[in-house]
Design a protein around this motif. Structure first.
Motif, short mmCIF file in Angstrom:
data_model
loop_
_atom_site.label_atom_id
_atom_site.label_comp_id
_atom_site.label_asym_id
_atom_site.label_seq_id
_atom_site.Cartn_x
_atom_site.Cartn_y
_atom_site.Cartn_z
N MET A 1 0.84 -1.20 0.00
CA MET A 1 0.00 0.00 0.00
C MET A 1 0.88 1.25 0.00
O MET A 1 1.85 1.34 0.75
N THR A 2 0.55 2.21 -0.85
CA THR A 2 1.33 3.45 -0.94
C THR A 2 1.16 4.29 0.31
O THR A 2 0.05 4.48 0.81
N THR A 3 2.27 4.78 0.84
CA THR A 3 2.23 5.65 2.01
C THR A 3 1.55 6.96 1.65
O THR A 3 1.83 7.55 0.61
N LEU A 4 0.65 7.42 2.52
CA LEU A 4 -0.09 8.65 2.24
C LEU A 4 0.82 9.88 2.24
O LEU A 4 0.80 10.68 1.30
N PHE A 5 1.62 10.02 3.28
CA PHE A 5 2.45 11.22 3.43
C PHE A 5 3.72 10.81 4.15
O PHE A 5 3.69 10.06 5.12
N GLU A 6 4.84 11.30 3.66
CA GLU A 6 6.12 10.86 4.22
C GLU A 6 7.10 12.01 4.31
O GLU A 6 7.31 12.75 3.35
N LEU A 7 7.70 12.16 5.50
CA LEU A 7 8.76 13.12 5.74
C LEU A 7 10.06 12.32 5.81
O LEU A 7 10.19 11.42 6.64
N LYS A 8 11.01 12.64 4.94
CA LYS A 8 12.24 11.87 4.85
C LYS A 8 13.45 12.74 5.20
O LYS A 8 13.88 13.58 4.41
N ASN A 9 13.94 12.56 6.42
CA ASN A 9 15.19 13.22 6.84
C ASN A 9 15.19 14.73 6.56
O ASN A 9 16.17 15.28 6.06
N ILE A 10 14.11 15.40 6.92
CA ILE A 10 14.00 16.83 6.62
C ILE A 10 14.88 17.65 7.56
O ILE A 10 14.86 17.47 8.78
N THR A 11 15.62 18.56 6.97
CA THR A 11 16.52 19.42 7.72
C THR A 11 16.29 20.88 7.35
O THR A 11 16.08 21.21 6.19
N LYS A 12 16.31 21.73 8.37
CA LYS A 12 16.25 23.17 8.15
C LYS A 12 17.44 23.82 8.84
O LYS A 12 17.59 23.74 10.06
N ASN A 13 18.31 24.44 8.06
CA ASN A 13 19.49 25.10 8.61
C ASN A 13 19.14 26.48 9.14
O ASN A 13 18.18 27.12 8.71
N TYR A 14 19.95 26.97 10.08
CA TYR A 14 19.82 28.36 10.51
C TYR A 14 20.30 29.26 9.38
O TYR A 14 21.25 28.93 8.67
N TRP A 15 19.63 30.38 9.20
CA TRP A 15 20.07 31.34 8.19
C TRP A 15 21.38 32.00 8.60
O TRP A 15 22.22 32.32 7.78
N GLU A 16 21.52 32.21 9.90
CA GLU A 16 22.72 32.84 10.41
C GLU A 16 23.22 32.02 11.59
O GLU A 16 22.53 31.14 12.09
N SER A 17 24.43 32.29 12.03
CA SER A 17 24.97 31.55 13.18
C SER A 17 24.10 31.81 14.39
O SER A 17 23.60 32.92 14.60
N ASN A 18 23.91 30.76 15.18
CA ASN A 18 23.04 30.87 16.35
C ASN A 18 23.90 30.78 17.61
O ASN A 18 24.58 29.78 17.85
N ASP B 1 13.33 15.17 1.95
CA ASP B 1 12.25 15.19 0.97
C ASP B 1 10.91 14.97 1.65
O ASP B 1 10.83 14.43 2.76
N VAL B 2 9.86 15.40 0.97
CA VAL B 2 8.49 15.17 1.41
C VAL B 2 7.76 14.51 0.25
O VAL B 2 7.87 14.96 -0.90
N CYS B 3 7.00 13.47 0.54
CA CYS B 3 6.28 12.75 -0.51
C CYS B 3 4.80 12.63 -0.15
O CYS B 3 4.45 12.40 1.01
N PHE B 4 3.97 12.79 -1.16
CA PHE B 4 2.53 12.59 -1.01
C PHE B 4 2.11 11.47 -1.95
O PHE B 4 2.33 11.55 -3.15
N LYS B 5 1.57 10.41 -1.37
CA LYS B 5 1.17 9.22 -2.11
C LYS B 5 2.31 8.70 -2.99
O LYS B 5 2.12 8.34 -4.15
N GLY B 6 3.50 8.69 -2.41
CA GLY B 6 4.65 8.13 -3.07
C GLY B 6 5.36 9.04 -4.06
O GLY B 6 6.37 8.65 -4.64
N VAL B 7 4.86 10.25 -4.25
CA VAL B 7 5.46 11.19 -5.22
C VAL B 7 6.12 12.34 -4.47
O VAL B 7 5.51 12.98 -3.62
N SER B 8 7.36 12.61 -4.82
CA SER B 8 8.12 13.66 -4.17
C SER B 8 7.56 15.04 -4.49
O SER B 8 7.09 15.30 -5.60
N ALA B 9 7.65 15.94 -3.51
CA ALA B 9 7.27 17.34 -3.75
C ALA B 9 8.12 17.94 -4.86
O ALA B 9 7.67 18.84 -5.58
N LYS B 10 9.34 17.44 -5.01
CA LYS B 10 10.24 17.94 -6.05
C LYS B 10 9.73 17.63 -7.45
O LYS B 10 10.10 18.29 -8.42
N ASP B 11 8.89 16.60 -7.55
CA ASP B 11 8.36 16.18 -8.84
C ASP B 11 6.90 16.55 -9.04
O ASP B 11 6.23 16.02 -9.94
#
Length: 242
Positions: free
Chosen positions: A1-18, A67-77
Protein backbone atom coordinates in the motif's frame (compact mmCIF):
# COMPACT_ATOMS: atom_id res chain seq x y z
CA UNK A 1 0.00 0.00 0.00
CA UNK A 2 1.33 3.45 -0.94
CA UNK A 3 2.23 5.65 2.01
CA UNK A 4 -0.09 8.65 2.24
CA UNK A 5 2.45 11.22 3.43
CA UNK A 6 6.12 10.86 4.22
CA UNK A 7 8.76 13.12 5.74
CA UNK A 8 12.24 11.87 4.85
CA UNK A 9 15.19 13.22 6.84
CA UNK A 10 14.00 16.83 6.62
CA UNK A 11 16.52 19.42 7.72
CA UNK A 12 16.25 23.17 8.15
CA UNK A 13 19.49 25.10 8.61
CA UNK A 14 19.82 28.36 10.51
CA UNK A 15 20.07 31.34 8.19
CA UNK A 16 22.72 32.84 10.41
CA UNK A 17 24.97 31.55 13.18
CA UNK A 18 23.04 30.87 16.35
CA UNK A 19 24.74 31.91 19.58
CA UNK A 20 22.35 29.95 21.81
CA UNK A 21 23.37 26.57 20.43
CA UNK A 22 26.32 25.00 18.70
CA UNK A 23 23.97 23.48 16.09
CA UNK A 24 24.04 24.79 12.54
CA UNK A 25 20.45 23.61 12.02
CA UNK A 26 17.07 24.45 13.49
CA UNK A 27 16.12 20.78 13.16
CA UNK A 28 17.52 17.85 11.24
CA UNK A 29 16.56 14.41 9.95
CA UNK A 30 12.86 14.73 10.74
CA UNK A 31 11.37 11.45 9.55
CA UNK A 32 7.76 10.28 9.91
CA UNK A 33 5.01 8.65 7.87
CA UNK A 34 1.24 8.67 7.63
CA UNK A 35 0.03 5.36 6.26
CA UNK A 36 -3.61 6.47 6.49
CA UNK A 37 -5.57 9.61 7.41
CA UNK A 38 -4.62 10.69 10.93
CA UNK A 39 -5.07 13.53 13.40
CA UNK A 40 -1.66 14.62 14.67
CA UNK A 41 -0.82 17.24 17.29
CA UNK A 42 2.65 18.77 16.80
CA UNK A 43 3.96 19.79 20.22
CA UNK A 44 7.11 21.23 21.73
CA UNK A 45 8.51 24.33 23.37
CA UNK A 46 8.60 27.60 21.46
CA UNK A 47 11.57 27.92 19.11
CA UNK A 48 11.74 24.27 18.08
CA UNK A 49 10.72 25.05 14.50
CA UNK A 50 7.19 23.63 14.50
CA UNK A 51 5.75 26.43 12.37
CA UNK A 52 8.74 26.31 10.05
CA UNK A 53 8.24 22.57 9.58
CA UNK A 54 4.61 23.12 8.59
CA UNK A 55 5.60 25.79 6.10
CA UNK A 56 8.17 23.47 4.60
CA UNK A 57 5.59 20.72 4.20
CA UNK A 58 3.39 23.21 2.33
CA UNK A 59 6.35 24.26 0.13
CA UNK A 60 6.23 27.76 1.58
CA UNK A 61 9.73 27.45 3.00
CA UNK A 62 12.83 25.73 1.66
CA UNK A 63 13.75 22.18 2.65
CA UNK A 64 17.54 22.35 3.05
CA UNK A 65 17.91 18.59 3.02
CA UNK A 66 15.56 15.64 2.73
CA UNK A 67 12.25 15.19 0.97
CA UNK A 68 8.49 15.17 1.41
CA UNK A 69 6.28 12.75 -0.51
CA UNK A 70 2.53 12.59 -1.01
CA UNK A 71 1.17 9.22 -2.11
CA UNK A 72 4.65 8.13 -3.07
CA UNK A 73 5.46 11.19 -5.22
CA UNK A 74 8.12 13.66 -4.17
CA UNK A 75 7.27 17.34 -3.75
CA UNK A 76 10.24 17.94 -6.05
CA UNK A 77 8.36 16.18 -8.84
CA UNK A 78 4.99 17.82 -8.24
CA UNK A 79 3.64 21.12 -9.51
CA UNK A 80 3.42 23.50 -6.53
CA UNK A 81 -0.19 24.42 -7.30
CA UNK A 82 -1.23 20.76 -7.36
CA UNK A 83 0.72 20.08 -4.18
CA UNK A 84 -1.07 22.87 -2.31
CA UNK A 85 -4.46 21.61 -3.42
CA UNK A 86 -3.68 18.42 -1.50
CA UNK A 87 -1.51 19.75 1.32
CA UNK A 88 -2.96 23.00 2.62
CA UNK A 89 -1.42 25.34 5.20
CA UNK A 90 -3.54 27.55 7.50
CA UNK A 91 -1.50 30.23 9.27
CA UNK A 92 -1.87 31.41 12.85
CA UNK A 93 -2.30 34.99 11.64
CA UNK A 94 -5.04 34.89 9.01
CA UNK A 95 -4.47 36.94 5.88
CA UNK A 96 -7.56 38.33 4.19
CA UNK A 97 -7.31 39.15 0.51
CA UNK A 98 -8.71 42.46 -0.80
CA UNK A 99 -12.47 42.43 -1.27
CA UNK A 100 -15.47 40.98 0.48
CA UNK A 101 -15.93 37.80 2.49
CA UNK A 102 -17.48 36.25 -0.61
CA UNK A 103 -14.48 37.27 -2.71
CA UNK A 104 -12.20 35.55 -0.21
CA UNK A 105 -14.28 32.38 -0.13
CA UNK A 106 -14.26 32.20 -3.93
CA UNK A 107 -10.51 32.75 -4.20
CA UNK A 108 -9.53 29.08 -4.05
CA UNK A 109 -11.98 28.00 -6.76
CA UNK A 110 -10.72 30.82 -8.99
CA UNK A 111 -7.10 29.84 -8.44
CA UNK A 112 -7.77 26.21 -9.26
CA UNK A 113 -10.38 26.76 -11.99
CA UNK A 114 -13.01 24.82 -10.08
CA UNK A 115 -16.69 25.47 -9.45
CA UNK A 116 -17.50 27.40 -6.28
CA UNK A 117 -19.88 25.36 -4.13
CA UNK A 118 -21.93 28.01 -2.32
CA UNK A 119 -24.00 25.49 -0.36
CA UNK A 120 -20.86 23.82 0.94
CA UNK A 121 -19.37 27.19 1.82
CA UNK A 122 -22.47 28.21 3.77
CA UNK A 123 -22.48 24.88 5.59
CA UNK A 124 -18.85 25.38 6.63
CA UNK A 125 -19.49 28.96 7.71
CA UNK A 126 -22.34 27.71 9.87
CA UNK A 127 -20.12 25.00 11.36
CA UNK A 128 -17.57 27.61 12.51
CA UNK A 129 -20.29 29.89 13.95
CA UNK A 130 -20.29 32.49 11.17
CA UNK A 131 -23.66 31.85 9.53
CA UNK A 132 -24.88 35.37 10.33
CA UNK A 133 -22.04 37.21 8.58
CA UNK A 134 -22.96 39.34 5.57
CA UNK A 135 -20.84 37.97 2.73
CA UNK A 136 -20.78 41.45 1.22
CA UNK A 137 -18.80 42.80 4.17
CA UNK A 138 -15.20 43.78 3.52
CA UNK A 139 -12.98 40.97 4.78
CA UNK A 140 -10.47 43.42 6.27
CA UNK A 141 -13.23 44.72 8.59
CA UNK A 142 -13.64 41.35 10.32
CA UNK A 143 -12.38 40.73 13.83
CA UNK A 144 -9.26 38.61 14.28
CA UNK A 145 -11.29 35.55 15.27
CA UNK A 146 -13.64 35.96 12.32
CA UNK A 147 -10.71 36.28 9.92
CA UNK A 148 -9.19 33.10 11.34
CA UNK A 149 -12.36 31.10 10.79
CA UNK A 150 -12.98 32.51 7.30
CA UNK A 151 -9.39 31.59 6.44
CA UNK A 152 -10.00 28.02 7.61
CA UNK A 153 -13.24 27.74 5.62
CA UNK A 154 -11.45 29.12 2.55
CA UNK A 155 -8.95 26.25 2.82
CA UNK A 156 -11.54 23.57 3.56
CA UNK A 157 -13.47 24.41 0.40
CA UNK A 158 -10.93 22.48 -1.68
CA UNK A 159 -11.21 19.47 0.66
CA UNK A 160 -7.45 18.94 0.94
CA UNK A 161 -6.04 15.56 1.87
CA UNK A 162 -3.78 17.06 4.54
CA UNK A 163 -4.28 20.22 6.58
CA UNK A 164 -1.31 21.92 8.21
CA UNK A 165 -2.72 24.00 11.07
CA UNK A 166 -0.55 26.53 12.88
CA UNK A 167 -2.16 27.35 16.24
CA UNK A 168 -5.34 28.34 14.45
CA UNK A 169 -7.50 28.52 17.59
CA UNK A 170 -5.03 30.39 19.81
CA UNK A 171 -6.89 33.70 19.45
CA UNK A 172 -10.44 32.31 19.52
CA UNK A 173 -12.93 32.40 22.37
CA UNK A 174 -13.90 29.06 23.87
CA UNK A 175 -17.08 28.55 21.88
CA UNK A 176 -15.44 29.42 18.55
CA UNK A 177 -12.53 27.14 19.44
CA UNK A 178 -14.92 24.26 20.05
CA UNK A 179 -16.71 24.93 16.74
CA UNK A 180 -13.40 24.65 14.90
CA UNK A 181 -12.30 21.52 16.76
CA UNK A 182 -15.62 19.78 16.08
CA UNK A 183 -15.58 20.73 12.40
CA UNK A 184 -12.05 19.44 11.84
CA UNK A 185 -12.69 16.13 13.57
CA UNK A 186 -15.89 15.82 11.51
CA UNK A 187 -13.92 16.59 8.33
CA UNK A 188 -11.41 13.91 9.23
CA UNK A 189 -14.06 11.28 9.91
CA UNK A 190 -16.28 12.05 6.92
CA UNK A 191 -13.74 13.02 4.25
CA UNK A 192 -10.59 11.28 5.41
CA UNK A 193 -8.68 14.54 5.79
CA UNK A 194 -5.52 14.31 7.88
CA UNK A 195 -4.27 17.22 9.92
CA UNK A 196 -1.01 18.13 11.58
CA UNK A 197 -1.88 20.74 14.17
CA UNK A 198 0.64 22.88 16.06
CA UNK A 199 -0.83 23.68 19.46
CA UNK A 200 0.42 24.72 22.89
CA UNK A 201 -2.88 23.62 24.44
CA UNK A 202 -2.35 20.17 25.95
CA UNK A 203 -6.07 19.67 26.56
CA UNK A 204 -6.75 20.40 22.92
CA UNK A 205 -4.03 17.96 21.88
CA UNK A 206 -5.58 15.24 24.04
CA UNK A 207 -9.03 15.92 22.65
CA UNK A 208 -8.41 16.27 18.92
CA UNK A 209 -5.39 14.08 18.16
CA UNK A 210 -4.75 10.40 17.74
CA UNK A 211 -1.00 10.83 17.54
CA UNK A 212 1.62 13.16 19.01
CA UNK A 213 4.76 14.46 17.33
CA UNK A 214 7.00 16.11 19.92
CA UNK A 215 9.93 18.26 18.78
CA UNK A 216 12.92 18.87 21.03
CA UNK A 217 16.60 19.75 20.55
CA UNK A 218 16.41 19.81 16.78
CA UNK A 219 14.75 16.42 16.40
CA UNK A 220 11.37 14.73 16.32
CA UNK A 221 12.02 13.33 19.78
CA UNK A 222 8.73 11.49 20.23
CA UNK A 223 6.20 10.00 17.82
CA UNK A 224 3.53 8.11 19.73
CA UNK A 225 -0.16 7.52 20.18
CA UNK A 226 -1.78 10.33 22.13
CA UNK A 227 -2.88 8.22 25.06
CA UNK A 228 0.61 6.73 25.44
CA UNK A 229 2.25 10.16 25.33
CA UNK A 230 0.09 11.60 28.09
CA UNK A 231 -0.02 8.44 30.22
CA UNK A 232 3.78 8.50 30.31
CA UNK A 233 4.00 12.25 30.81
CA UNK A 234 6.24 11.95 33.86
CA UNK A 235 8.89 10.41 31.63
CA UNK A 236 9.07 13.62 29.59
CA UNK A 237 10.04 16.43 32.01
CA UNK A 238 10.49 18.90 29.13
CA UNK A 239 6.96 18.28 27.92
CA UNK A 240 5.91 21.66 29.32
CA UNK A 241 4.27 23.90 26.73
CA UNK A 242 5.56 27.46 26.72
Amino acid sequence: MTTLFELKNITKNYWESNEETSRSFLFANITATLQKPERIALLGKSGQGKSTLLRMLALLDTVDNGDVCFKGVSAKDTDTRIWRMNICYVAQQAVMLPGTIEDNLKTVSKLHNSTFDENFARELMKDVGLSDLDWGKQATDLSGGEKQRVSLVRSLLISPSILLLDEITASLDQQSKEYVEQLLVKFHLEKGTSFIWVTHDTEQAKKISERIWYMEDGTLAIDSKTEVFFENGNDFPSQVMI
